[in-house]
Design an enzyme around this catalytic site. Structure first.
Site, PDB file in Angstrom:
ATOM      1  CB  CYS A  26      27.282 -32.662  25.832  1.00 59.05           C
ATOM      2  SG  CYS A  26      25.726 -32.144  25.123  1.00 59.05           S
ATOM      3  CG  HIS A  78      26.824 -26.929  26.213  1.00 57.65           C
ATOM      4  ND1 HIS A  78      27.962 -27.712  26.194  1.00 57.65           N
ATOM      5  CD2 HIS A  78      25.788 -27.803  26.067  1.00 57.65           C
ATOM      6  CE1 HIS A  78      27.636 -28.976  26.030  1.00 57.65           C
ATOM      7  NE2 HIS A  78      26.315 -29.054  25.939  1.00 57.65           N
TER       8      HIS A  78
HETATM    9  C1  LIG Z   1      16.771 -21.567  25.620  1.00 58.06           C
HETATM   10  C2  LIG Z   1      16.857 -21.403  24.122  1.00 58.06           C
HETATM   11  C3  LIG Z   1      15.733 -22.206  23.428  1.00 58.06           C
HETATM   12  C4  LIG Z   1      16.723 -19.920  23.762  1.00 58.06           C
HETATM   13  O1  LIG Z   1      16.909 -19.756  22.402  1.00 58.06           O
HETATM   14  P1  LIG Z   1      16.245 -18.516  21.608  1.00 58.06           P
HETATM   15  O2  LIG Z   1      14.822 -18.378  22.028  1.00 58.06           O
HETATM   16  O3  LIG Z   1      16.494 -18.711  20.143  1.00 58.06           O
HETATM   17  O4  LIG Z   1      17.026 -17.289  22.154  1.00 58.06           O
HETATM   18  P2  LIG Z   1      17.829 -16.207  21.298  1.00 58.06           P
HETATM   19  O5  LIG Z   1      19.091 -16.824  20.799  1.00 58.06           O
HETATM   20  O6  LIG Z   1      16.905 -15.589  20.298  1.00 58.06           O
HETATM   21  O7  LIG Z   1      18.214 -15.129  22.406  1.00 58.06           O
HETATM   22  C5  LIG Z   1      17.271 -14.204  22.920  1.00 58.06           C
HETATM   23  C6  LIG Z   1      17.920 -13.518  24.111  1.00 58.06           C
HETATM   24  O8  LIG Z   1      18.004 -14.450  25.202  1.00 58.06           O
HETATM   25  C7  LIG Z   1      19.363 -14.679  25.580  1.00 58.06           C
HETATM   26  N1  LIG Z   1      19.499 -16.119  25.808  1.00 58.06           N
HETATM   27  C8  LIG Z   1      19.433 -17.108  24.900  1.00 58.06           C
HETATM   28  N2  LIG Z   1      19.555 -18.297  25.503  1.00 58.06           N
HETATM   29  C9  LIG Z   1      19.726 -18.038  26.818  1.00 58.06           C
HETATM   30  C10 LIG Z   1      19.934 -18.858  27.935  1.00 58.06           C
HETATM   31  N3  LIG Z   1      19.982 -20.183  27.797  1.00 58.06           N
HETATM   32  N4  LIG Z   1      20.065 -18.276  29.146  1.00 58.06           N
HETATM   33  C11 LIG Z   1      20.020 -16.935  29.271  1.00 58.06           C
HETATM   34  N5  LIG Z   1      19.818 -16.094  28.242  1.00 58.06           N
HETATM   35  C12 LIG Z   1      19.687 -16.650  27.029  1.00 58.06           C
HETATM   36  C13 LIG Z   1      20.183 -14.212  24.392  1.00 58.06           C
HETATM   37  O9  LIG Z   1      21.458 -13.762  24.801  1.00 58.06           O
HETATM   38  C14 LIG Z   1      19.348 -13.072  23.863  1.00 58.06           C
HETATM   39  O10 LIG Z   1      19.574 -11.936  24.688  1.00 58.06           O
HETATM   40  P3  LIG Z   1      19.566 -10.448  24.058  1.00 58.06           P
HETATM   41  O11 LIG Z   1      18.207 -10.268  23.482  1.00 58.06           O
HETATM   42  O12 LIG Z   1      19.857  -9.582  25.237  1.00 58.06           O
HETATM   43  O13 LIG Z   1      20.636 -10.463  23.024  1.00 58.06           O
HETATM   44  C15 LIG Z   1      18.251 -21.903  23.597  1.00 58.06           C
HETATM   45  O14 LIG Z   1      19.268 -21.181  24.262  1.00 58.06           O
HETATM   46  C16 LIG Z   1      18.449 -23.389  23.807  1.00 58.06           C
HETATM   47  O15 LIG Z   1      17.928 -24.200  23.045  1.00 58.06           O
HETATM   48  N6  LIG Z   1      19.241 -23.830  24.821  1.00 58.06           N
HETATM   49  C17 LIG Z   1      19.506 -25.207  25.100  1.00 58.06           C
HETATM   50  C18 LIG Z   1      20.613 -25.743  24.205  1.00 58.06           C
HETATM   51  C19 LIG Z   1      20.767 -27.239  24.360  1.00 58.06           C
HETATM   52  O16 LIG Z   1      19.811 -27.983  24.431  1.00 58.06           O
HETATM   53  N7  LIG Z   1      22.023 -27.708  24.397  1.00 58.06           N
HETATM   54  C20 LIG Z   1      22.345 -29.097  24.609  1.00 58.06           C
HETATM   55  C21 LIG Z   1      22.258 -29.414  26.041  1.00 58.06           C
HETATM   56  S1  LIG Z   1      22.608 -31.077  26.443  1.00 58.06           S
END
Ligand SMILES: CC(C)(COP(=O)(O)OP(=O)(O)OC[C@H]1O[C@@H](n2cnc3c(N)ncnc32)[C@H](O)[C@@H]1OP(=O)(O)O)[C@@H](O)C(=O)NCCC(=O)NCCS
Length: 390
Positions: free
Chosen positions: A85, A337
Site C-alpha cells: 500500500c 484504495h
Molecule cells: C469488505 C470486503 C471484504 C467486501 O467485499 P465483498 O463482500 O466482495 O463486497 P462486494 O464487492 O460484493 O460489494 C457488495 C456491496 O458492498 C459495497 N462495499 C464493498 N466493500 C465496501 C466497503 N469496504 N465499504 C462500504 N461498502 C462496501 C459495494 O459497493 C457493494 O454495494 P452495492 O451492492 O450497493 O453495489 C472488501 O471490500 C475488502 O476486502 N476490503 C478490504 C480490502 C483490503 O484489505 N485492502 C488492503 C488494506 S491494507
C-alpha cells in the site's frame, strides 16, 4: 540538496474500472498532471511508478516501461516500485531524491492499480502474500484479520471495552464517508449513519464492512521539479520539505501491532528533514485502510498521545474544523484504495488543499500537509510533508 516542488497533479475517479486497464488509468491521471504543469511528455526525464499487484491482476510485467510508452515519455528510465500500500508514496520519495540530488530536473511519480478484476476471495489471498511467506502467509491470515488483531490489541492495552472502541471506530467511518461525499473522485460519495455502520456485515471481528476500505481501481500522478524551474511554471507554489521511509519484518518480528514501529521511524525522518513538528501540520491524509488503523496512525504520527487517539474522535479533533483535520478526501475508507495509487492520491489531495482549491472539503488556511501510507503487515511506511510557498 536542491529544493523540490510540485508543478502538476492528476487523478482518476476511484472505484471500479470496467473497461480501462491500469495502463490506461495511469495515462489519464498522468496526462492531467503533465497538462497542469504546462510541460510536455518530452520534458519528463524519469518515471517512478507505484504498483503492487499489476502482474497478477492483469498479467503485466515491466509495467513502468509500458507506462512510460503509454504517454509518450522520451525513452526515460522507468522504474516500478512495490511496497504494497505504500508503493505510491515510495515512488514520490524516489522522484524527490533524484531531483534533490541533481540527477534529473523534471520527474514524474505515479501509481496505478486495477484490483477489481480479481474477485474478492482471490484479492484477499493476493494481499495475504504481503505477509511473511514461511511463517505467516500459510496461517491463512487476511488483511482484515490482521487489523482486527490491531483493534483487539489496542482495546486490551488501553483498557477500552470493545463496544466502546467500536463507537470510536464508527466515528472514523462516519467522518470519512462525510468527507468523501464532498469528493467527486471518491468511490463512495455517500454519508452513512451509525445504524448503517452497526448493522453492516461482520468481516473479521470486530471489523464490519464499514470499518474496511473497499477494493478499488484508479491512478494518480504528480510532476516534480526544482523550485527554480517551478517558479517559471506555476503561481501556486507547493514544495516537498520532508520525506521519510522505513521498514519492518513480518508480524513475528513486531511486538506491538498498535504501534507500527516503521511509521514512528519514517515520520520522524520527515519531520527532521522539514524542521517541523506534528503541531505545525494543518492537514493530514493518512492510512485508514481500516478504521482502527486511522486511530493508531494519529498517535504514531504524533498528533495525540498513545492510547488517546480514540478519545480525540469524541472531541471532534480530527473533523474538518478540528485541531488536525484527518482525511478530508474521504481517506481510503470512502475515496477508495487502489493500492499502488493510494500514496500519490494522498499527495494529490494535500497539494490541492495547500493550493486552497478543494471547494466543499477545503481545510481553512491549510499551508502544511502530511501524507502517510502503511504497506503490508505494517512492514513498509513512507511519509511526505508538503508546504506552501517558495
Ligand atoms: C469488505 C470486503 C471484504 C467486501 O467485499 P465483498 O463482500 O466482495 O463486497 P462486494 O464487492 O460484493 O460489494 C457488495 C456491496 O458492498 C459495497 N462495499 C464493498 N466493500 C465496501 C466497503 N469496504 N465499504 C462500504 N461498502 C462496501 C459495494 O459497493 C457493494 O454495494 P452495492 O451492492 O450497493 O453495489 C472488501 O471490500 C475488502 O476486502 N476490503 C478490504 C480490502 C483490503 O484489505 N485492502 C488492503 C488494506 S491494507
Amino acid at each position: 540538496m536542491r529544493e523540490v516542488a510540485v508543478v502538476g497533479v492528476g487523478m482518476t475517479k476511484f472505484g471500479r474500472s470496467e473497461f480501462k486497464s491500469q495502463l490506461e488509468l495511469f495515462g489519464e491521471a498522468t496526462m492531467d498532471a503533465i497538462n497542469e504543469s504546462q510541460l510536455k511528455p518530452k520534458d519528463i526525464q524519469a518515471l517512478f511508478v507505484g504498483n503492487a499487484n499489476g502482474d497478477i491482476n492483469e498479467g503485466i510485467t515491466v509495467l513502468a516501461s509500458h507506462a512510460a510508452a503509454e504517454v509518450g515519455l522520451n525513452h526515460v528510465p522507468a522504474i516500478k516500485l512495490e511496497g504494497a500500500c505504500s508503493s505510491g508514496t515510495v515512488a514520490i520519495v524516489n522522484a524527490f531524491m533524484w531531483i534533490a540530488a541533481g540527477y534529473a530536473d523534471i520527474v514524474l511519480a505515479a501509481g496505478c492499480e486495477r484490483n477489481t478484476v480479481t474477485p474478492t476471495p482471490d484479492a484477499t489471498r493476493l494481499m495475504n502474500s504481503g505477509n511473511h511467506h514461511r511463517y505467516e502467509a500459510g496461517t491463512g491470515i487476511t488483511f482484515p484479520g490482521l487489523f482486527a488483531m490491531m483493534a483487539h490489541m489496542y482495546a486490551h492495552k488501553y483498557n477500552i471495552p470493545l463496544p466502546q472502541l467500536k463507537e470510536y471506530m464508527c466515528m472514523v467511518s462516519m467522518k470519512n464517508h462525510k468527507n468523501g461525499a464532498k469528493n467527486p473522485k471518491a468511490q463512495f460519495q455517500k454519508e452513512i449513519t451509525r445504524e448503517q455502520y452497526m448493522s453492516s456485515a461482520m468481516i473479521a471481528t470486530p471489523l464490519q464492512m464499514f470499518d474496511c476500505c473497499p477494493i478499488s481501481d484508479g491512478a494518480a500522478a504528480m510532476v516534480l521539479t526544482t523550485t527554480e524551474i517551478a517558479k517559471k511554471l506555476t503561481d501556486k507554489p507547493v514544495k516537498i520539505v520532508g520525506v521519510g521511509q522505513a521498514s519492518s519484518g513480518g508480524l513475528s518480528t513486531q511486538k506491538d501491532y498498535s504501534r507500527p514501529i516503521a511509521r514512528e521511524i519514517s515520520v520522524q525522518k520527515a519531520y527532521k528533514m522539514a524542521g517541523l513538528t506534528p503541531k505545525d501540520i494543518d492537514v493530514v491524509e493518512l492510512h485508514d485502510c481500516f478504521t482502527i488503523a486511522e486511530i493508531v496512525a494519529t498517535e504514531g504520527l504524533g498528533f495525540f498521545d498513545f492510547g488517546k487517539g480514540a478519545y480525540a474522535l469524541e472531541k471532534g479533533e480530527t473533523q474538518m474544523t478540528g485541531r488536525i483535520p484527518v482525511n478530508p478526501s474521504g481517506g481510503l475508507k470512502s475515496k477508495g484504495h487502489p493500492v499502488g495509487a493510494t500514496g500519490v492520491a494522498q499527495g494529490y489531495e494535500i497539494v490541492n488543499q495547500i493550493r486552497g482549491i478543494c471547494g466543499a472539503r477545503q481545510v481553512d488556511g491549510a499551508k502544511i500537509g502530511l501524507t502517510d501510507t502503511l504497506g503490508g503487515p505494517f512492514a513498509s511506511v513512507a511519509n511526505i510533508i508538503y508546504q506552501r510557498g517558495w
